[in-house]
Motif scaffolding. Sequence first.
Motif, mmCIF file in Angstrom:
data_model
loop_
_atom_site.group_PDB
_atom_site.id
_atom_site.type_symbol
_atom_site.label_atom_id
_atom_site.label_comp_id
_atom_site.label_asym_id
_atom_site.label_seq_id
_atom_site.Cartn_x
_atom_site.Cartn_y
_atom_site.Cartn_z
ATOM 1 N N LEU A 52 21.313 60.491 -50.766
ATOM 2 C CA LEU A 52 21.490 60.348 -52.211
ATOM 3 C C LEU A 52 22.788 61.006 -52.682
ATOM 4 C CD1 LEU A 52 17.854 61.038 -53.492
ATOM 5 C CD2 LEU A 52 19.094 58.857 -53.618
ATOM 6 N N GLU A 53 23.151 62.122 -52.027
ATOM 7 C CA GLU A 53 24.330 62.887 -52.444
ATOM 8 C C GLU A 53 25.616 62.427 -51.759
ATOM 9 O OE1 GLU A 53 23.176 66.820 -51.405
ATOM 10 O OE2 GLU A 53 21.551 66.913 -52.911
ATOM 11 N N ALA A 54 25.499 61.562 -50.753
ATOM 12 C CA ALA A 54 26.670 61.138 -49.983
ATOM 13 C C ALA A 54 27.568 60.222 -50.805
ATOM 14 C CB ALA A 54 26.231 60.423 -48.707
ATOM 15 N N ALA A 55 28.845 60.194 -50.427
ATOM 16 C CA ALA A 55 29.777 59.244 -51.052
ATOM 17 C C ALA A 55 29.317 57.824 -50.747
ATOM 18 C CB ALA A 55 31.181 59.478 -50.504
ATOM 19 N N ASP A 56 29.660 56.888 -51.609
ATOM 20 C CA ASP A 56 29.175 55.515 -51.471
ATOM 21 C C ASP A 56 29.485 54.932 -50.093
ATOM 22 O OD1 ASP A 56 28.156 55.569 -54.005
ATOM 23 O OD2 ASP A 56 29.850 54.515 -54.938
ATOM 24 N N GLU A 57 30.676 55.248 -49.561
ATOM 25 C CA GLU A 57 31.056 54.662 -48.278
ATOM 26 C C GLU A 57 30.284 55.272 -47.100
ATOM 27 O OE1 GLU A 57 34.178 57.871 -49.257
ATOM 28 O OE2 GLU A 57 33.055 56.291 -50.311
ATOM 29 N N ASP A 58 29.621 56.412 -47.328
ATOM 30 C CA ASP A 58 28.861 57.069 -46.261
ATOM 31 C C ASP A 58 27.354 56.856 -46.373
ATOM 32 O OD1 ASP A 58 31.104 58.103 -44.989
ATOM 33 O OD2 ASP A 58 31.128 59.902 -46.240
ATOM 34 N N LYS A 59 26.899 56.256 -47.453
ATOM 35 C CA LYS A 59 25.461 56.062 -47.649
ATOM 36 C C LYS A 59 24.881 55.088 -46.612
ATOM 37 C CE LYS A 59 25.218 56.896 -52.656
ATOM 38 N NZ LYS A 59 24.382 58.096 -52.587
ATOM 39 N N LEU A 60 23.626 55.343 -46.228
ATOM 40 C CA LEU A 60 22.926 54.434 -45.313
ATOM 41 C C LEU A 60 22.087 53.460 -46.126
ATOM 42 C CD1 LEU A 60 21.567 56.896 -42.566
ATOM 43 C CD2 LEU A 60 23.807 55.798 -42.710
ATOM 44 N N PRO A 61 22.220 52.144 -45.876
ATOM 45 C CA PRO A 61 21.340 51.177 -46.539
ATOM 46 C C PRO A 61 19.908 51.311 -46.023
ATOM 47 C CG PRO A 61 22.711 50.089 -44.903
ATOM 48 C CD PRO A 61 23.191 51.495 -44.993
ATOM 49 N N VAL A 63 6.373 68.368 -55.958
ATOM 50 C CA VAL A 63 5.541 67.396 -55.243
ATOM 51 C C VAL A 63 5.899 67.389 -53.765
ATOM 52 C CG1 VAL A 63 4.969 64.938 -55.019
ATOM 53 C CG2 VAL A 63 5.238 65.957 -57.292
ATOM 54 N N VAL A 64 7.196 67.420 -53.466
ATOM 55 C CA VAL A 64 7.648 67.404 -52.071
ATOM 56 C C VAL A 64 7.097 68.602 -51.304
ATOM 57 C CG1 VAL A 64 9.669 67.570 -50.556
ATOM 58 C CG2 VAL A 64 9.735 66.086 -52.568
ATOM 59 N N SER A 65 7.048 69.765 -51.944
ATOM 60 C CA SER A 65 6.604 70.987 -51.262
ATOM 61 C C SER A 65 5.141 70.931 -50.848
ATOM 62 C CB SER A 65 6.842 72.205 -52.164
ATOM 63 O OG SER A 65 6.018 72.146 -53.316
ATOM 64 N N HIS A 66 4.369 70.011 -51.450
ATOM 65 C CA HIS A 66 2.962 69.878 -51.086
ATOM 66 C C HIS A 66 2.726 68.781 -50.047
ATOM 67 C CE1 HIS A 66 2.450 72.222 -54.829
ATOM 68 N NE2 HIS A 66 1.359 72.657 -54.229
ATOM 69 N N GLN A 67 3.801 68.120 -49.632
ATOM 70 C CA GLN A 67 3.671 67.108 -48.594
ATOM 71 C C GLN A 67 3.681 67.759 -47.219
ATOM 72 O OE1 GLN A 67 6.723 64.020 -49.140
ATOM 73 N NE2 GLN A 67 5.002 62.683 -49.596
ATOM 74 N N VAL A 68 3.305 66.976 -46.205
ATOM 75 C CA VAL A 68 3.442 67.421 -44.821
ATOM 76 C C VAL A 68 4.920 67.727 -44.569
ATOM 77 C CG1 VAL A 68 3.252 66.748 -42.392
ATOM 78 C CG2 VAL A 68 1.475 66.076 -44.019
ATOM 79 N N GLY A 69 5.217 68.875 -43.997
ATOM 80 C CA GLY A 69 6.604 69.271 -43.746
ATOM 81 C C GLY A 69 7.243 70.023 -44.894
ATOM 82 N N GLN A 70 6.591 70.001 -46.078
ATOM 83 C CA GLN A 70 7.050 70.758 -47.254
ATOM 84 C C GLN A 70 8.520 70.495 -47.600
ATOM 85 O OE1 GLN A 70 6.032 74.744 -45.970
ATOM 86 N NE2 GLN A 70 3.988 74.576 -46.852
ATOM 87 N N GLY A 71 8.980 69.295 -47.328
ATOM 88 C CA GLY A 71 10.347 68.927 -47.664
ATOM 89 C C GLY A 71 11.388 69.389 -46.671
ATOM 90 N N LYS A 72 10.957 70.095 -45.597
ATOM 91 C CA LYS A 72 11.904 70.568 -44.583
ATOM 92 C C LYS A 72 12.034 69.590 -43.428
ATOM 93 C CE LYS A 72 11.112 75.474 -45.548
ATOM 94 N NZ LYS A 72 10.649 76.780 -44.993
ATOM 95 N N ASP A 73 11.213 68.557 -43.418
ATOM 96 C CA ASP A 73 11.264 67.580 -42.332
ATOM 97 C C ASP A 73 12.594 66.828 -42.342
ATOM 98 O OD1 ASP A 73 10.644 64.720 -43.806
ATOM 99 O OD2 ASP A 73 9.590 66.389 -44.762
ATOM 100 N N ILE A 74 12.940 66.279 -41.203
ATOM 101 C CA ILE A 74 14.240 65.630 -41.028
ATOM 102 C C ILE A 74 14.436 64.477 -42.011
ATOM 103 C CG2 ILE A 74 15.571 64.194 -39.412
ATOM 104 C CD1 ILE A 74 14.410 65.996 -37.168
ATOM 105 N N MET A 75 13.397 63.671 -42.240
ATOM 106 C CA MET A 75 13.557 62.512 -43.118
ATOM 107 C C MET A 75 13.779 62.932 -44.570
ATOM 108 S SD MET A 75 13.990 59.358 -43.407
ATOM 109 C CE MET A 75 13.864 59.137 -41.637
ATOM 110 N N SER A 76 13.083 63.944 -45.039
ATOM 111 C CA SER A 76 13.299 64.412 -46.419
ATOM 112 C C SER A 76 14.721 64.923 -46.601
ATOM 113 C CB SER A 76 12.300 65.528 -46.769
ATOM 114 O OG SER A 76 10.982 65.029 -46.818
ATOM 115 N N VAL A 77 15.189 65.710 -45.630
ATOM 116 C CA VAL A 77 16.567 66.232 -45.692
ATOM 117 C C VAL A 77 17.566 65.080 -45.640
ATOM 118 C CG1 VAL A 77 18.282 67.682 -44.521
ATOM 119 C CG2 VAL A 77 15.899 68.442 -44.663
ATOM 120 N N LEU A 78 17.300 64.091 -44.784
ATOM 121 C CA LEU A 78 18.203 62.942 -44.652
ATOM 122 C C LEU A 78 18.250 62.126 -45.944
ATOM 123 C CD1 LEU A 78 19.995 61.028 -42.976
ATOM 124 C CD2 LEU A 78 17.905 59.915 -42.161
#
Length: 557
Positions: A308-317, A288-303
């Motif tokens: 999601l994968e970051a340690a709990d203390e590094d996650k952004l609320p 689904v992401v690959s069919h969006q604008v930016g195909q998942g390579k945009d900065i927000m998708s990567v962020l």
Amino acid sequence: MSFAVNASDITSFKAVFLCAGAFAFYRVVRWLLVKHPLENIPGPKPTSWLYGNLKQLLSMNAWDVHRQLVEEYPGVIGIRGLFGAKMLYVYDPTALHTVLVKDQNVFEETRFFIKSHKLVLGPGLVASLGESHRRQRKLLNPVFATTHMRDILPILYHVAGQLQIAIESRVRGGQTEIDMVDWMGRVALEFIGQAGLGYSFDPLVEDRSDEYATALKAFSYAMADSAFLRRLLPYLPTLSWGGIGHAIAKLVPHKGTQRLVSVVDMMHERSIAILEEKRRALSQGDAVVSHQVGQGKDIMSVLLRANLEAADEDKLPEEEIIGQMSTMIIAAMDTTSNMLVMILFRLSEFPERQEKLREEIMAAGADHPDTSYDTLMKLPYLDAVIRETLRLHAPVSQVFRETRKDAVLPLSEPIRGKDGNMVHEIFVPKDTQIIVGLMNANRNKAVWGEDAMEWNPERWLSPLPESLTEAKIPGVYSNIMTFLGGARACIGFRFSILEMKAVLSLLLPKFVFEKSGAPVCWNSAAVLYPSVGGYGGKASLPMKVRPVGGETRAAAK
């Protein structure tokens, strides 16, 4: 959503302003009676007991004042702030290194900057300090690294190609007058939309941009217009946009503040909608992401994936993620778009340089959307034109810092104090505000040579002055201070430069840009911008545009 304000809120608000008035009275009395450690530092006389020198430095036509500072005073200058507060204006390289790099935790962002940007943009990167800023920067650094810039170049070329088609359709009949501020603003917003947020704001088809893009263009002017009111924020309780802060802002009888409220409301709503859409797509998988604008390579998708994968203390609320979105939109729009406009304006003043750059792009085969990253980055004259424009015309002429404790500011060269003695370092008391003169650091003749005030891209094609190498400018990019330096340097500078190169490599081989003859003023707002007919007007720069090799007759309207 509605916000109610009761009588007790209004009473509290009045009490705060009375306290602010009392504080101002205390500052004036103290100014008159107590000798300050910065009293010995030479500088221009204040023009007002209320505003000091700030009204001149923050005016839309501050160019003569900035020129006076860099030509008549050494790299550290004593000036006055609100109610006569002693301040320093700094462009000395060694002092800049201390402020921005060595002792950056002492010379922090000012309280009014942090409070006002947190209020209007949310707790994003520019509105955070300390551990919060470190955590956000750690997560954002990889998405602005060179490796990721390679991935998003095709997106930038796609958008630049849309701009090329739009302009081409408007000049088919011959030379046409086009407002380049409008088109560069639209393409910059679409850049950050598609490559930054994975969202399309504007297909660049219609003659006018949508309501959102138009509102965003007013942000810088509204921030500049409300600058003095925002300086009251440190003396007020901490406010959030989602509560009483919004209600109070709507009550302020000030045109610039009301314009700011309107822009921020619209931006906040759009950011929330984009974030919800991105999260839905990510939850449905890569297909689904690959069919969006930016195909998942945009900065927000990567962020979002990194978060999601970051340690709990590094996650952004969530509020910090929304803050990053609003910050990216504002930071990436006016600065890049207005620099593109300035480049085209300068090239129209020097047709031979415009032709030289056109020939370089075409000779390298970099005039099509399939140009590789390496080819685009190896065009020396394109690089020189961009560097020189960023040097001479920094979009942000100055930033403010504030000492969190007593500090000592070393100098690269001693200055003569008012008492006639040479000063090698300056004691700076706690709570002193510092103006970092980015533009004047870039125009310092002692560093750049006697032609420092001239637009000369050729300077970058030969060895730079030894004085520049010895100065050790702490800027993050190319010995200039335009993108700042240290931990608070502009994180997106590579993205901005790549945008400019993509646009210029597609437009210049196709079109010739000439001045229209309109009286253009360049406004020293929060971000440099042009207007026609006078300072403080609507952002605009009409230019005559025609196809390369085409006739100069006016196109039929």
